[in-house]
Design an enzyme around this catalytic site. Structure first.
Site, PDB file in Angstrom:
ATOM      1  CB  ALA A 270      -8.843  55.771  59.948  1.00  9.53           C
ATOM      2  CE  LYS A 271      -2.142  58.216  56.183  1.00  9.90           C
ATOM      3  NZ  LYS A 271      -1.214  58.191  57.335  1.00  9.90           N
TER       4      LYS A 271
END
Ligand code: GLU
Length: 407
Positions: free
Chosen positions: A96-97
């Site tokens: 994720a980011k």
């Protein structure tokens, strides 16, 4: 760039088209716009994002970036790289980011707190210790993580330390998280130096003097290396006789920038990357090593402290120029997320480790991942980047295939 890399590896691995499509696209993307009260009394709108690339192996994991270049595209690419990184080093996470488009250096502490809390508020249904666990990245630090943890905990009504990693130790952070990425970079550089039998002292150039760049520099200097070049957004400094790291750190802490440091010459940032050295460490943003720079590099080891510092075009050139050993980003900077995993495990168990336990476990994982990459690269006659990406992508593909398509 992330998609181009993926397509190349998927073709190399002969992944079925259906699997390719399933693992290429981000599973969930959240885009938010929210107001923040500025010190001037003005209310300003900010745009933020959180992308969860895939959830096949566990909750998703990755940093939060506060930076003016943040876009949904950039965050999606970074989320995808987190997926391959976590899979490569064997963590039970998808990638994720997140990020907010802002200029943190120009904001007061109060404004940053307001922005962090409001952004976290928007993320509440999207994150959680079993869903998605943010961490620091460019422009964010322990304080920001503490505000995120507090905002989330206030909403649910009890303390939830495991909702973020990279927190201060006093509220459930782990010893060694802050230094983990830089120490991991230095550990891998040492390993490759031994493999290539490079005589010391190593001459090192580092682009970026944030958490990753400065800790890598510190550890390498302690191990006997000579720092000949270093840059930040204010200046690029070069001194072939060596720059005193500790004086430089003191100067940066006092002035907030590298520009004006008296014991080195200032030069163009791109020119600095092309100076002669043993180890070049890009430790800032994406795409700094492009095809023009790749032709001119004069290092023996390219240790990618940043995410995505080398473009696919530059990669082709470096594959031809066999004399440069690349420690690919998804291995090189993985120390950060590996120790984040340890932090999350400690939070879930409410049982905390010593710093030595953290670093021993980190080195064990890094050594194992490096060995697998070397073996894959040797057996399949591919670059270290292709090997690292192949190992990561293969693992995600296998998990997706085993779980099948729901319903
Ligand atoms: N932002 C770091 C990275 O890009 C760390 C992520 C984490 O610890 O979750 O790997």
């Amino acid at each position: 760039m992330a998609c181009k890399q993926f397509d190349r590896v998927a073709q190399f691995l002969n992944l079925p088209e259906k699997t390719q499509a399933i693992i290429k696209w981000p599973q969930r993307s959240l885009s938010v716009t929210f107001p923040v009260k500025m010190d001037s009394g003005e209310v300003r709108m900010f745009s933020g994002y959180r992308v969860q690339h895939h959830l096949a192996l566990g909750p998703t994991k990755g940093g939060i970036r506060f930076d003016p270049d943040v876009t949904l595209g950039e965050i999606s690419a970074l989320a995808m790289w987190m997926s391959w990184k976590c899979a490569l080093v064997g963590l039970p996470f998808g990638g994720a980011k997140g990020g907010v488009c802002c200029q943190p250096a120009e904001m007061s502490k109060k404004e940053l707190e307001g922005l962090t809390r409001r952004y976290t508020q928007e993320l509440i249904p999207f994150i959680g210790p079993q869903k998605d666990i943010p961490a620091p990245d460019i422009g964010t630090d322990e304080q920001i993580m503490a505000w995120m943890m507090d905002t989330y905990s206030m909403q649910v009504g009890y303390p939830v330390p495991g909702v973020v990693t990279g927190k201060p130790v006093t509220i459930g952070g782990t010893l060694g998280r802050k230094e983990a990425t830089g120490k991991g970079v230095a550990f891998l550089v040492k390993k490759i130096t031994e493999l290539l039998k490079l005589p010391g002292p190593l001459r090192v150039i580092i682009q970026g003097f944030g958490n990753v760049g400065s800790v890598s520099a510190c550890q390498l200097v302690k191990d006997g290396a000579v720092l000949v070049g270093v840059s930040d957004s204010s200046a690029a400094l070069y001194n072939p006789k060596g720059i005193n790291y500790f004086q430089l750190l003191e100067y940066k802490e006092k002035t907030g920038r590298l520009a004006g440091f008296p014991e080195a010459d200032e030069m163009d940032g791109v020119e600095l990357l092309c100076q002669h050295c043993d180890v070049l460490i890009p430790a800032a943003k994406e795409r700094v090593i492009n095809e023009v720079v790749a032709e001119k590099l004069r290092c023996r080891i390219l240790a990618e402290g940043a995410n995505g510092p080398t473009t696919p075009e530059a990669d082709h050139i470096l594959e031809e120029r066999k004399e440069i050993f690349i420690i690919p980003d998804i291995l090189c900077n993985s120390g950060g997320v590996i120790v984040s995993y340890f932090e999350w495990v400690q939070d879930m168990q409410s049982y905390f480790w010593s710093e030595a336990e953290v670093f021993n476990a980190l080195c064990r994982i890094l050594s194992g991942a490096l060995d697998s990459i070397m073996q894959f690269s040797h057996e399949n006659k591919v670059s270290t980047r292709m090997a690292a990406l192949s190992l990561g992508i293969k693992k995600v593909a296998e998990a997706k295939e085993m779980r099948g398509v729901f319903p």
